[in-house]
Each structure stands twice: as structure tokens, then as C-alpha cells.
Design an enzyme around this catalytic site. Structure first.
Site, PDB file in Angstrom:
ATOM      1  N   GLU A   1      69.825  24.472  16.799  1.00 17.98           N
ATOM      2  CA  GLU A   1      70.590  24.051  15.533  1.00 17.98           C
ATOM      3  C   GLU A   1      70.339  22.602  15.516  1.00 17.98           C
ATOM      4  OE1 GLU A   1      71.498  26.825  13.691  1.00 17.98           O
ATOM      5  OE2 GLU A   1      73.646  26.830  13.806  1.00 17.98           O
TER       6      GLU A   1
ATOM      7  N   HIS B   1      99.086   8.935  20.350  1.00 17.27           N
ATOM      8  CA  HIS B   1     100.135   8.552  19.921  1.00 17.27           C
ATOM      9  C   HIS B   1     100.988   7.740  20.815  1.00 17.27           C
ATOM     10  CE1 HIS B   1     101.109  10.945  16.110  1.00 17.27           C
ATOM     11  NE2 HIS B   1      99.823  10.788  16.210  1.00 17.27           N
TER      12      HIS B   1
ATOM     13  N   LYS C   1      95.771  10.155   1.845  1.00 11.84           N
ATOM     14  CA  LYS C   1      94.702   9.702   1.948  1.00 11.84           C
ATOM     15  C   LYS C   1      93.711  10.690   3.020  1.00 11.84           C
ATOM     16  CE  LYS C   1      91.774   5.624   3.233  1.00 11.84           C
ATOM     17  NZ  LYS C   1      91.643   4.328   3.046  1.00 11.84           N
ATOM     18  N   ASP C   2      94.446  11.299   3.843  1.00 12.87           N
ATOM     19  CA  ASP C   2      93.761  12.324   4.819  1.00 12.87           C
ATOM     20  C   ASP C   2      93.399  13.691   3.855  1.00 12.87           C
ATOM     21  OD1 ASP C   2      93.401  11.053   6.899  1.00 12.87           O
ATOM     22  OD2 ASP C   2      95.150  12.085   8.104  1.00 12.87           O
TER      23      ASP C   2
ATOM     24  N   SER D   1      97.009   4.001  16.834  1.00 11.93           N
ATOM     25  CA  SER D   1      95.402   4.070  16.263  1.00 11.93           C
ATOM     26  C   SER D   1      94.945   2.671  16.225  1.00 11.93           C
ATOM     27  CB  SER D   1      95.434   4.413  14.671  1.00 11.93           C
ATOM     28  OG  SER D   1      96.007   5.892  14.589  1.00 11.93           O
TER      29      SER D   1
HETATM   30  C1  HEM Z   1      84.986  25.687  18.001  1.00 12.12           C
HETATM   31  C2  HEM Z   1      84.908  26.513  17.144  1.00 12.12           C
HETATM   32  C3  HEM Z   1      83.804  27.368  16.935  1.00 12.12           C
HETATM   33  C4  HEM Z   1      82.379  26.936  16.708  1.00 12.12           C
HETATM   34  C5  HEM Z   1      81.816  25.722  16.662  1.00 12.12           C
HETATM   35  C6  HEM Z   1      81.702  28.076  16.466  1.00 12.12           C
HETATM   36  C7  HEM Z   1      80.290  28.439  16.290  1.00 12.12           C
HETATM   37  C8  HEM Z   1      79.517  29.547  15.856  1.00 12.12           C
HETATM   38  C9  HEM Z   1      78.237  29.538  15.383  1.00 12.12           C
HETATM   39  C10 HEM Z   1      77.318  28.337  15.367  1.00 12.12           C
HETATM   40  C11 HEM Z   1      77.847  30.871  15.390  1.00 12.12           C
HETATM   41  C12 HEM Z   1      76.800  31.594  15.003  1.00 12.12           C
HETATM   42  C13 HEM Z   1      76.636  32.019  13.273  1.00 12.12           C
HETATM   43  C14 HEM Z   1      75.403  32.598  12.761  1.00 12.12           C
HETATM   44  O1  HEM Z   1      74.452  31.978  12.705  1.00 12.12           O
HETATM   45  O2  HEM Z   1      75.646  33.505  12.619  1.00 12.12           O
HETATM   46  C15 HEM Z   1      79.115  31.730  15.677  1.00 12.12           C
HETATM   47  C16 HEM Z   1      79.372  32.950  15.652  1.00 12.12           C
HETATM   48  C17 HEM Z   1      80.469  33.779  15.932  1.00 12.12           C
HETATM   49  N1  HEM Z   1      81.747  33.350  16.042  1.00 12.12           N
HETATM   50 FE1  HEM Z   1      82.092  31.162  16.477  1.00 12.12          FE
HETATM   51  N2  HEM Z   1      82.795  29.288  16.593  1.00 12.12           N
HETATM   52  C18 HEM Z   1      83.618  28.716  16.828  1.00 12.12           C
HETATM   53  C19 HEM Z   1      85.192  29.374  17.152  1.00 12.12           C
HETATM   54  C20 HEM Z   1      85.141  30.849  16.999  1.00 12.12           C
HETATM   55  C21 HEM Z   1      86.137  31.845  17.399  1.00 12.12           C
HETATM   56  C22 HEM Z   1      87.711  30.967  17.820  1.00 12.12           C
HETATM   57  C23 HEM Z   1      85.994  33.197  17.220  1.00 12.12           C
HETATM   58  C24 HEM Z   1      86.782  34.093  17.458  1.00 12.12           C
HETATM   59  C25 HEM Z   1      88.144  34.342  17.806  1.00 12.12           C
HETATM   60  C26 HEM Z   1      84.411  33.133  16.872  1.00 12.12           C
HETATM   61  C27 HEM Z   1      83.905  34.350  16.757  1.00 12.12           C
HETATM   62  C28 HEM Z   1      82.487  34.160  16.531  1.00 12.12           C
HETATM   63  C29 HEM Z   1      81.872  35.582  16.215  1.00 12.12           C
HETATM   64  C30 HEM Z   1      82.374  36.906  16.257  1.00 12.12           C
HETATM   65  C31 HEM Z   1      80.478  35.339  15.857  1.00 12.12           C
HETATM   66  C32 HEM Z   1      79.246  36.324  15.522  1.00 12.12           C
HETATM   67  C33 HEM Z   1      79.271  36.571  14.162  1.00 12.12           C
HETATM   68  C34 HEM Z   1      78.340  35.801  13.234  1.00 12.12           C
HETATM   69  O3  HEM Z   1      77.215  35.530  13.688  1.00 12.12           O
HETATM   70  O4  HEM Z   1      78.525  35.170  12.213  1.00 12.12           O
HETATM   71  N3  HEM Z   1      83.923  31.913  16.931  1.00 12.12           N
HETATM   72  N4  HEM Z   1      80.177  30.696  16.011  1.00 12.12           N
END
Ligand code: HEM
Ligand code: FES
Lengths: 194, 430
Positions: B288, B216, B244-245, B220
Site C-alpha cells: 500500500e 495534557h 477550528k478542529d 501543546s
Molecule cells: C487502526 C485502525 C484500522 C486500520 C488502519 C485498518 C486497515 C484495514 C485495511 C487496510 C483493510 C483492507 C481493506 C481492503 O483492501 O479491502 C482492512 C480490512 C478489514 N478490516 Fe480493518 N483497519 C482498522 C480497524 C479495524 C477494526 C477495529 C476492525 C474490526 C473490528 C476491522 C475489520 C476489518 C475487516 C473485517 C476487514 C476485511 C474486509 C475488507 O477487506 O474490507 N478493521 N482494514
């Protein structure tokens, strides 16, 4: 911090009269020393945070494993856990020992004699950490059904590293021989790893 | 944000609050009347889409965390329980799992948009660098998140990637033990990864704030790459781009939902439904999909760099791979100083456009190479060679092609203004 701007600093030094020839003032000096002490202090304060991530005392305390080797036949190999890592204990045949000993050192990437990798008079026993020195996969070759690679030791399927009957790297991307953990023979049938 | 620039509001409550904390003025200025180039195409949707995905990840993540147990004996089962027993747990997990992929898709398109239209050039260098920081943080977050379900790929992916650091001379082994908190990937590792996986998205949020702030300040970029010169070149952000978004986001979400509801495991790996086992390495470890091109660069270097004919090695193959991988991102940081050509948009730089499209193709090919076993071949050519060529082109694009084009590319005539460009395009249509 307007006091740091050039014109004002000039006025201050003019009034107090501590200006050195190069324009540095007592205040500059105090700022710098206070700042450096602050930075060093913050660094020291951060150390407990950083160090808390290193292996804890109980993790370190778990670091020896005893293995009964009386049941391992010649040519057989077993896997035990030590510090969360697999360790291969292999009872080598005469043939395998021969193979390991007659290799010319110049043919090796990580040059080490077989004698340096086993205990004296216990050359039938090879004890190595079962973790490929490339990126940490567990090589195969422990079971008779598994490939032992081109050199009769182990083969890492991840990126194709071949180890010989002394656990030395012979072919593939791994840079080092399989590590020999610290261990000792407590008796003829018992070893302590770690 | 001085009170003198405050907007006026009819609503008394709004006005009362705004006098004390001018949030409404801020929103009005930055998202209401904010002058925005009138010629955005759909490439400009992906920032908003990425923002939405970040919020969706944080929202689902927090609720997953309420049912997740970060312990090696329980993690795998707790995730299975989320899938089977927790009310709507399967939905939370499938959104989170596929959300990571769709977050990366949006961000990759967003980055490519920046490359194509030269959005990293003056005065947007810091805006661009903050974007690369976000990309790095996202990779760290996703990597640690993937470890949490404690499946075979979780465990072995974590093992291979943390072992990379052992390539660093002298301190490498110490660093790896420090990362693990033990002698292998184990319970301490899982615990800290969970703590950091919870933390980093909020750090990302803060950096996104700075990213948007910088946006900002400069305003852009747009498909012509010309700065707006007056009112005829811009539109107020609301309602034009809010609409649009929103439209673009809805289309994106339809595709996203198709995956979440009909193919939730399509982008994942079946091995991750087996519990982690420190004694058995899966035959073929793959990260991945969004890491594949970088994984290919890591594996591309299989030779030591040293004095030929001797045993003297300066850079081992292992360290070389690590340098190639991290260096590829380091290049993005310095891109604004590698491409200093005065024309921004690839529209008016045919040569740059050609090399950029080859760059895109090389990146996709690297992704394919990364997905295959190391000793595989394609039409008789070892993938090893293709991976090395792709890596070489990636580097050459930044370090040879761009500096060379700075000197040699003339480019096409650039329109006088955005307004002229838009009107000329309209004229052609009729
Ligand atoms: C930038 C944002 C985020 C990304 C890119 C991300 C990415 C991921 C990925 C790739 C997995 C594995 C999923 C699977 O194969 O099961 C995962 C699991 C998990 N994430 Fe995140 N995550 C993000 C934000 C968060 C936040 C903010 C929290 C908690 C406050 C969180 C909590 C968890 C938990 C508890 C799991 C384990 C459960 C599962 O495997 O489904 N994540 N996350
Ligand atoms: S991990 Fe064994 S060859 Fe790469």
C-alpha cells in the site's frame, strides 16, 4: 508502596535488627525472590500462548506428498503442492545436467555441487522448493513460454534472481540456492516428498 | 483528579454524578477551559482528524467483521459479497479501505508537524515516543488488514513481509513458521491476522489515551515553539479550538468522501481483486502507498557487508535491508536525544528547516522508488542508486546533520512570547 521508601525501610530494619552491613534487609530479599518467581512463572504461563501459534499437529501431519513422475518428459517440469508450498519437479536433459556439473564452484554464491542436490543415479530428476530464497516469490520457468533466466533454470521476476539448472542462485539478490526438500523414490515412477 | 478541584455545575443530575465520578470536571478541565496556545495554525488539526479516523475505522471495521469470513476458501468471496449484496456493504468497505489511507495521510502530516516545530523536544519526549508507538501499531494493523480480503496482493504482500524475518540469523526460519502457523502463508495465518487486526485498533486506542494524557501534562507546542507564559498567550480550548478542529475535519472529510464515492479503488491495486494464488506471483508486488518509502529502504541494500575479497559475510544483503527499514523507525524513537538544539521551531532555525525540507523530499522520492519495479530507471539513473542515496540521506539527517546543527546553528532571534509574535505578525499585515 511506601514501605519501600528509604526512610521507612530504615525504621523497619532498625526495629527488627536484621539489617546486613550493606543495608539489605530480609524483606528486600523476600521481595526479590518472590518477584523473580513471579516473573519466571508468568514467563512459563505465557509459553502455551506463544506455542499455540506454531504449526499445529494436523498441519504437521499433512506434510508429505506423493508424486507420479511417469508422465514428465525430458525437459519438462511440473509443480506440485507440498506443505502449502509449490515444489518443482524437473526432468532434466543431458545438456542441462552437463551445464550444472561443469560449473566451477567458485562461481557460485551458495557453493554446492550438483551431485549434492540430486539423488545418486537419478540425476535426471531435480526436485526443489519453488520459492525464491530472497523474499518468497515463485520463480518462473516452469512453462516453456516463460523465461528461465540467464542460466537456464528459473528466473524470479520480483527482484531479479537467476537460478541455474541445478536450482542454484547465480545472479540477483537471493542469498541461497532453491531448497531441496526431503524426498525419496518409492519406485521408478513415484516419489514421496516430505 | 481530587474532589477538591471539582468544577461546579448548575444541572442537578450532572452535579450528582460528578460528585461520585468527576467525569464532567475532567472534561471541563481538559477540553473546556484547557489553556491552549492562541497561535495554532492548521497543522494542529491533524491530531483531531487522526482521532476521528481511528474511530471511523473501528466503527466500520466492527460491522465489516459481522459479514467477513476468515477462511482461505471463503475470505475473498465474503468481501465480494460485502461489496455487492450486504446492505450498504460497499459503503462500509470503501470507507474502511480509503479510511486506512486517510488515517495515514493525517498521521504523516501530524508527524511532520512535530518535526517542523520541534514538538519532540523536552518536555514532550514521552508524548513523542507514544506517537511513534502508535505509528508502528498502525502499520502492523494496516498490514494485517490488507491480508484479509485474500487477493493476490494480500497474499504476496504477506509472504514477502513475513519472509523478512527469515533474514534474522539462527532463529529467523523458526520465527517465520511461528508467524505463519504452518509452512507458508495459509489458513492459520489468515485467522490470526484477523484476530490481531480486530485487537490492535483497541490497543492503539489505549495508547492514544496515554498520548493525549501526556499532551495534557506538558500542554501543546505551537508554531513559535515558545512555551506560553501567561493568559495573554492562550485561549480556552472550547469554543476556539473545538470550532477550528471541527472546521478542519469537515474540509478533510469532503476530500475523503470524494475518494470514497468517486474513486474508491484509486489508492488500491487491481491485482487485489484476483483471489490469492500460491502458485502465481504477480509480476510486480507493491505494498500500500503508505509503506512505499520503507519498502524502498528495504530494497535499497543489495550488497553484503563483510570482509572484501573473501566469502566472510557479517550482514547479508537481505538482513541489511531489514535493518535499514526497521532502523529508520528506531531513529524516530531517539530523535529527542539527537536534536538537542535549544530552539524548537524551524521558523527560527533556517538551516534546520532547509535540511528538513530535503528530508521530506528524500522521503517522497523514496516513496516513488518503492512504487517502481526494482530494476527500473529514471532518466537513465537506476532507481536502485536513487533508493540507496535516499536511504543514506534519511540516516545522515538524523545521525550527522542534527548533531552537527546542535553545535553550529545559531538560529534567528526568538520572540519574547507567543503574544509578541502574534502581535508582530498582525502589525505586519496592517
Ligand atoms: C487502526 C485502525 C484500522 C486500520 C488502519 C485498518 C486497515 C484495514 C485495511 C487496510 C483493510 C483492507 C481493506 C481492503 O483492501 O479491502 C482492512 C480490512 C478489514 N478490516 Fe480493518 N483497519 C482498522 C480497524 C479495524 C477494526 C477495529 C476492525 C474490526 C473490528 C476491522 C475489520 C476489518 C475487516 C473485517 C476487514 C476485511 C474486509 C475488507 O477487506 O474490507 N478493521 N482494514
Ligand atoms: S523474491 Fe525472488 S528476487 Fe526477491
Amino acid at each position: 508502596m511506601t514501605a519501600g521508601s528509604k526512610s521507612q525501610a530504615g525504621i523497619v530494619t532498625g526495629q527488627v535488627g536484621h539489617s546486613a552491613d550493606d543495608g539489605a534487609t530480609r524483606r528486600d530479599f523476600l521481595f526479590l525472590t518472590a518477584g523473580s518467581f513471579g516473573a519466571v512463572g508468568a514467563g512459563i504461563a505465557a509459553w502455551p500462548l506463544v506455542h499455540s501459534m506454531n504449526p499445529a499437529k494436523d498441519t504437521l501431519a499433512l506434510s508429505t506428498t506423493e508424486v507420479d513422475i511417469s508422465k514428465i518428459e525430458k525437459g519438462q517440469s511440473i509443480t506440485v503442492m507440498w506443505q502449502g508450498k509449490p515444489v518443482f519437479v524437473r526432468h532434466r536433459t543431458e545438456d542441462e545436467i552437463d551445464q550444472a556439473r561443469k560449473v566451477d564452484l567458485s562461481a557460485l554464491g551458495d557453493k554446492q555441487e550438483d551431485t549434492a542436490r540430486v539423488k545418486k543415479d537419478r540425476e535426471a530428476w531435480l526436485v526443489v522448493v519453488g520459492i525464491c530464497t530472497h523474499l518468497g516469490c515463485v520463480p518462473v520457468g516452469q512453462k516453456p513460454s516463460e523465461s528461465r533466466g540467464d542460466f537456464g533454470g528459473w528466473f524470479c521476476p520480483c527482484h531479479g534472481s537467476h537460478y541455474d539448472t541445478s536450482g542454484r542462485i547465480r545472479k540477483g539478490p537471493a542469498p541461497k540456492n532453491l531448497a531441496v526438500p526431503p524426498y525419496e523414490f518409492l519406485s521408478d515412477t513415484l516419489i514421496k516428498i516430505g | 483528579m481530587g474532589s477538591s478541584e471539582r468544577a461546579t455545575f448548575n444541572n442537578k443530575v450532572v452535579s450528582w454524578i460528578d460528585e461520585r465520578l468527576p467525569v464532567f470536571t475532567l472534561m471541563q478541565k481538559e477540553y473546556g477551559v484547557f489553556p491552549t496556545p492562541r497561535n495554532f495554525n492548521y497543522f494542529w488539526n491533524f491530531g483531531a482528524i487522526a482521532m476521528f479516523m481511528l474511530i471511523a475505522m473501528i466503527a466500520t471495521g466492527i460491522f465489516l467483521a459481522m459479514n467477513y469470513t476468515a477462511h482461505v476458501d471463503m475470505a475473498f468471496d465474503s468481501v465480494e459479497r460485502i461489496d455487492r449484496d450486504v446492505n450498504w456493504g460497499w459503503l462500509l468497505r470503501d470507507i474502511h479501505m480509503n479510511g486506512a489511507s486517510f488515517f495515514f495521510i493525517a498521521v504523516y502530516i501530524h508527524i511532520f508537524r512535530g518535526l517542523y516545530y520541534g514538538s519532540y523536544k523536552k518536555p514532550r519526549e514521552i508524548l513523542w515516543i507514544l506517537g511513534v508507538v502508535i505509528f508502528l501499531l498502525m502499520m502492523a494493523t494496516a498490514f494485517m488488514g490488507y491480508v484479509l480480503p485474500w487477493g493476490q496482493m494480500s497474499y504476496w504482500g504477506a509472504t514477502v513481509i513475513t519472509n523478512l524475518f527469515s533474514a534474522i540469523p539462527l532463529v529467523g526460519d523458526g520465527i517465520v513458521k511461528w508467524l505463519w502457523g504452518g509452512f507458508a502463508v495459509d489458513n492459520p495465518t489468515l485467522n490470526r491476522f484477523f484476530a490481531l487486526h480486530y485487537l490492535l485498533p483497541f490497543v492503539i486506542f489505549a495508547v492514544v489515551f496515554l498520548h493525549v494524557w501526556a499532551l495534557h501534562v506538558s500542554g501543546s507546542n505551537n508554531p513559535t515553539g515558545i512555551e506560553p507564559k501567561g493568559k495573554q498567550d492562550t485561549l480556552p480550548f472550547h469554543p476556539y479550538y473545538t470550532m477550528k478542529d471541527t472546521f478542519g475535519l469537515l474540509v478533510y472529510l469532503v476530500i475523503f468522501c470524494a475518494f470514497v464515492f468517486y474513486a474508491p479503488d484509486y489508492l488500491g491495486h487491481p491485482d487485489n481483486y484476483r483471489e490469492a494464488n500460491a502458485l502465481v506471483t504477480p509480476a510486480h508486488i507493491v505494498p500500500e502507498w503508505y509503506f512505499l518509502p520503507f519498502y524502498a529502504m528495504l530494497r535499497a541494500i543489495t550488497f553484503d557487508v563483510g570482509i572484501p575479497g573473501t566469502d566472510i559475510v557479517f550482514i547479508s544483503a537481505k538482513l541489511g535491508g531489514v535493518i535499514a527499514m526497521f532502523g529508520s523507525i528506531a531513529l524516530l524513537f531517539v530523535l529527542p536525544w539527537l536534536d538537542t538544539h535549544p530552539i524548537r521551531s524551524a521558523r527560527y532555525r533556517p538551516q534546520f528547516r532547509l535540511f528538513l525540507m530535503i528530508f521530506l523530499a528524500a522521503f517522497v522520492v523514496l516513496g516513488y522508488v518503492g512504487s517502481q519495479p526494482a530494476d527500473a530507471a529514471l532518466a537513465g539513473v537506476p532507481l536502485q542508486v536513487i533508493g540507496l542515496l535516499g536511504t543514506a540521506y534519511y540516516y545522515a539527517f538524523f545521525l550527522v546533520v542534527l548533531p552537527w546543527l546542535n553545535k553550529t546553528e545559531k538560529g534567528k532571534d526568538v520572540p519574547k512570547s507567543i503574544y509578541d509574535a502574534v502581535m508582530a505578525a498582525e502589525g505586519k499585515k496592517k
